[in-house]
Design an enzyme around this catalytic site. Sequence first.
Site, PDB file in Angstrom:
ATOM      1  N   THR A  76      39.937  48.050  55.472  1.00 44.83           N
ATOM      2  CA  THR A  76      41.117  48.200  56.327  1.00 44.83           C
ATOM      3  C   THR A  76      41.314  46.939  57.168  1.00 44.83           C
ATOM      4  OG1 THR A  76      40.848  50.594  56.435  1.00 44.83           O
ATOM      5  CG2 THR A  76      42.165  49.582  58.171  1.00 44.83           C
ATOM      6  N   ASN A 155      43.688  53.647  44.453  1.00 45.84           N
ATOM      7  CA  ASN A 155      42.685  54.634  44.865  1.00 45.84           C
ATOM      8  C   ASN A 155      43.048  56.069  44.522  1.00 45.84           C
ATOM      9  OD1 ASN A 155      44.483  53.594  47.085  1.00 45.84           O
ATOM     10  ND2 ASN A 155      43.832  55.512  48.024  1.00 45.84           N
ATOM     11  N   GLN A 183      38.517  49.399  45.487  1.00 49.33           N
ATOM     12  CA  GLN A 183      38.173  50.347  44.415  1.00 49.33           C
ATOM     13  C   GLN A 183      37.784  49.625  43.131  1.00 49.33           C
ATOM     14  OE1 GLN A 183      37.953  53.631  44.620  1.00 49.33           O
ATOM     15  NE2 GLN A 183      38.951  54.036  46.565  1.00 49.33           N
ATOM     16  N   SER A 203      35.165  46.591  50.459  1.00 51.71           N
ATOM     17  CA  SER A 203      34.595  47.578  51.374  1.00 51.71           C
ATOM     18  C   SER A 203      33.179  47.904  50.918  1.00 51.71           C
ATOM     19  CB  SER A 203      35.457  48.848  51.337  1.00 51.71           C
ATOM     20  OG  SER A 203      34.830  49.876  52.077  1.00 51.71           O
ATOM     21  N   HIS A 205      31.464  50.800  51.599  1.00 52.11           N
ATOM     22  CA  HIS A 205      31.197  52.211  51.279  1.00 52.11           C
ATOM     23  C   HIS A 205      31.891  52.728  50.030  1.00 52.11           C
ATOM     24  CE1 HIS A 205      34.875  54.443  52.677  1.00 52.11           C
ATOM     25  NE2 HIS A 205      35.060  53.344  53.377  1.00 52.11           N
ATOM     26  N   THR A 243      29.425  39.933  67.012  1.00 53.50           N
ATOM     27  CA  THR A 243      28.051  39.821  66.523  1.00 53.50           C
ATOM     28  C   THR A 243      27.945  40.450  65.142  1.00 53.50           C
ATOM     29  OG1 THR A 243      27.192  39.887  68.758  1.00 53.50           O
ATOM     30  CG2 THR A 243      25.641  40.449  67.001  1.00 53.50           C
ATOM     31  N   CYS A 328      43.020  60.329  53.514  1.00 56.49           N
ATOM     32  CA  CYS A 328      43.714  60.048  54.774  1.00 56.49           C
ATOM     33  C   CYS A 328      44.907  60.975  54.961  1.00 56.49           C
ATOM     34  CB  CYS A 328      44.207  58.609  54.805  1.00 56.49           C
ATOM     35  SG  CYS A 328      43.133  57.455  53.966  1.00 56.49           S
TER      36      CYS A 328
END
Length: 382
Positions: A76, A155, A183, A203, A205, A243, A328
């Site tokens: 995102t 997706n 994806q 991404s 995850h 960081t 979502c």
Amino acid sequence: MSALVYLDYAATTPVDPRVAEAMSRHLTLDGIFANPASRSHMLGWQAEQAVEGARRQVADAIGADPREIVWTSGATEADNLALTGLLRGCRARGRHLVTSIVEHKAVVDTATALEAEGFEVTWLTPGRDGRVTPEQLREALRPDTVLVSLMAVNNELGCMHDLAALAEVAHAGGAAFHVDAAQAVGRIPLDVERLGIDLLSLSGHKAYGPKGIGALYVRRHPDIRVEALIHGGGHERGMRSGTLPTHQIVGMGEAIALTTAEGEADQARITGLRDRLLAGLADLDGIHRNTDLAVSVPNILNLAFEGVDGESLLMALRDIALSTGSACNSASVEPSYVLKGIGVPRSLALASLRFSFGRFTTEADIDQALASLHHALTGLRR
Ligand SMILES: *Cc1c(COP(=O)(O)O)cnc(C)c1O
């Protein structure tokens, strides 16, 4: 009751145990926990080494140089940085963006926000297979087009764009080419040089890594100027301060390396699982494929079950974890904007479920899903 079967890998993947193990070595006092920006002691250097090793893993997976990888909090943020950062950074050259109506919300909503900021967006409508053609893109380009953003793998549908052909058209029109590949990594071969990609979002995850970490590939080229959205210590070549989360980054690097090495074998096995599901549903009437198998990855399958309501079907399938459209949107009763975008009739869009498979899906999972589907559909249609 049997165990829950997870068929929602497109929403998120479980962390691979090998990845979790690598992450656990970068958290506690006896591990590599220090701030990678600490230059005054050995522990900081070790953390920096771990971060740079992961940066190389991600770069290698997409044929990039490690200096072209910017860590973000996920795809995102990577999408936000690519679109907003590039359009703001290249204001002098133009203010036009081209994208499609079936992109992930991270792109759709960012493009909408850019419109409110005074930039102009052309929204392409894909064909029934979910894909924008190079000809469509050529017609949308203008002299002031700065960026084209199209996803590698959708997706909700699983369809793949012809990235090389689209990149060529974008470049011929003088525009940069951004690809959301959240994806796609590990599912299809990705090489930014061969495909001509200038910016690429990833991404952790979606690739058996942790949530909360992602990356943006930014081509090193004088025309690709990306303005920071998050200001601070000037980390990541000034494009993204904050960081660096060593454990997340190590996890993402390991996950991307594993999924790139094992992706082809995973996808071959998953094709068999998808076909097993389709074959097991062949005796049921009124099932429509929203996914065009010829142009899609095997791990995502979107089906419409005529005559039933998707939400009710989901409720009846209590032992199967899957979703209607994208996660979502599950809070609202509106049909998926992606299904609507490719022209699926409202009644069928509301009767659609997305099955997505992954590394840990088994034949027994598919068989359990088939038994539940038969039971639920017979009940609901009666
Ligand atoms: C999941 C997903 C995203 C968002 O990624 P996060 O890391 O969860 O922010 C963006 N684009 C696509 C195509 C996705 O599937």
